[in-house]
Design an enzyme around this catalytic site. Structure first.
Site, PDB file in Angstrom:
ATOM      1  N   ARG A   1      26.826  29.132 -14.094  1.00  0.00           N
ATOM      2  CA  ARG A   1      26.646  30.589 -14.133  1.00  0.00           C
ATOM      3  C   ARG A   1      27.219  31.141 -15.433  1.00  0.00           C
ATOM      4  NH1 ARG A   1      27.530  33.516  -8.556  1.00  0.00           N
ATOM      5  NH2 ARG A   1      28.449  34.965 -10.038  1.00  0.00           N
TER       6      ARG A   1
ATOM      7  N   ASP B   1      28.254  33.423 -18.573  1.00  0.00           N
ATOM      8  CA  ASP B   1      28.690  34.816 -18.706  1.00  0.00           C
ATOM      9  C   ASP B   1      27.690  35.624 -19.521  1.00  0.00           C
ATOM     10  OD1 ASP B   1      31.012  34.163 -17.343  1.00  0.00           O
ATOM     11  OD2 ASP B   1      32.159  33.819 -19.177  1.00  0.00           O
TER      12      ASP B   1
ATOM     13  N   ARG C   1      35.381  29.180 -24.038  1.00  0.00           N
ATOM     14  CA  ARG C   1      35.684  30.177 -25.067  1.00  0.00           C
ATOM     15  C   ARG C   1      37.175  30.222 -25.374  1.00  0.00           C
ATOM     16  NH1 ARG C   1      33.016  35.065 -22.161  1.00  0.00           N
ATOM     17  NH2 ARG C   1      33.991  36.262 -23.840  1.00  0.00           N
TER      18      ARG C   1
END
Length: 253
Positions: free
Chosen positions: A33, A35, A185
């Site tokens: 999923r 972002d 990230r």
């Protein structure tokens, strides 16, 4: 990826058009999923349908569901391939690993790449960042690199973390069995702290022992990240892998 009220999403677009083309409600299960702002080149999803196989993948010259989707989907969403899943397949839980690449530039950035690459203000020591990255390989609690979610584990097996120069870009290639929220990230943000000499390799290694989110680690912008591919075991091992992935892991367990 995920459907959100009042917002346009990849899942929303795909479910809308699949439901229209198959004349029944369709719900997708996805491998990862992503972002908002993160790209996906090798995403995998599955759905259940009562439609006959001949309607999905015709044996003759009729258009397949994949080609029909290509005619109606918006230009920023494509379906590359559609097939009948083997028994026991689950796009999310059967996956053995996911691979992401984060792209940066510490030189002149090609303007056409501005929505897929993050421009850095100063040069990065790629060799130092890559050497420090190797300390993170293995099964660890990556809580320091994640945004916590109630009831979710932050234990992951990191199988590859490589920082390299590719032409004018810097690529951070990362592969793991799964990723926690904002983990990739944050990993990139921590490696850049080492690459620009603000932190050292010992600081990075110490992050694995914190057990909670570390505010010293920057979370990099979403646009530099792309889900490149998802790996699955052989067909006979899909169900077992899905069952294993549903279990909450512990270090040493």
């Amino acid at each position: 990826w995920a459907v959100q009220s009042g917002l346009r999403t990849v899942q929303g677009e795909l479910e809308l058009w699949l439901s229209r083309l198959l004349a029944e409600p369709i719900t997708l299960t996805v491998a990862g999923r992503t972002d908002a702002g993160v790209h996906a080149r090798g995403q995998v999803a599955h759905f259940d349908t009562s439609a006959p196989l001949a309607e999905l993948i015709p044996a003759g010259d009729g258009p397949s569901l994949c080609s029909r989707l290509g005619r109606v989907l918006p230009e920023d969403v494509i379906v590359r391939r559609l097939s009948v899943a083997p028994a026991g397949f689950d796009a999310r839980f059967s996956a053995s690993w996911r691979r992401y690449v984060y792209r940066l530039c510490d030189g002149l950035l090609e303007p056409l790449a501005r929505n897929q690459v993050v421009k850095l203000r100063s040069a990065i020591d790629v060799e130092a960042a890559n050497a420090a990255a190797q300390q993170l390989i293995g099964l660890h609690d990556f809580a320091a690199f994640c945004k916590p979610r109630e009831g979710a584990t932050t234990i992951r097996e990191l199988r590859l973390l490589e920082v390299r120069r590719v032409a004018e870009l810097i690529e951070v290639d990362v592969r793991a069995d799964a990723f926690a929220h904002s983990m990739v990230r944050s990993l990139v943000g921590a490696l850049l702290e080492v690459g620009n000499r603000r932190r050292d390799a010992e600081w990075l290694a110490a992050m694995l022992g914190r057990g909670e989110r570390c505010g010293e680690i920057p979370v990099m912008p979403a646009k530099g990240l792309t889900l490149e591919e998802v790996g699955y075991p052989p067909a006979g091992e899909l169900a077992a892998r899905a069952e294993q992935a549903r279990n909450v892991r512990e270090i040493g367990g």
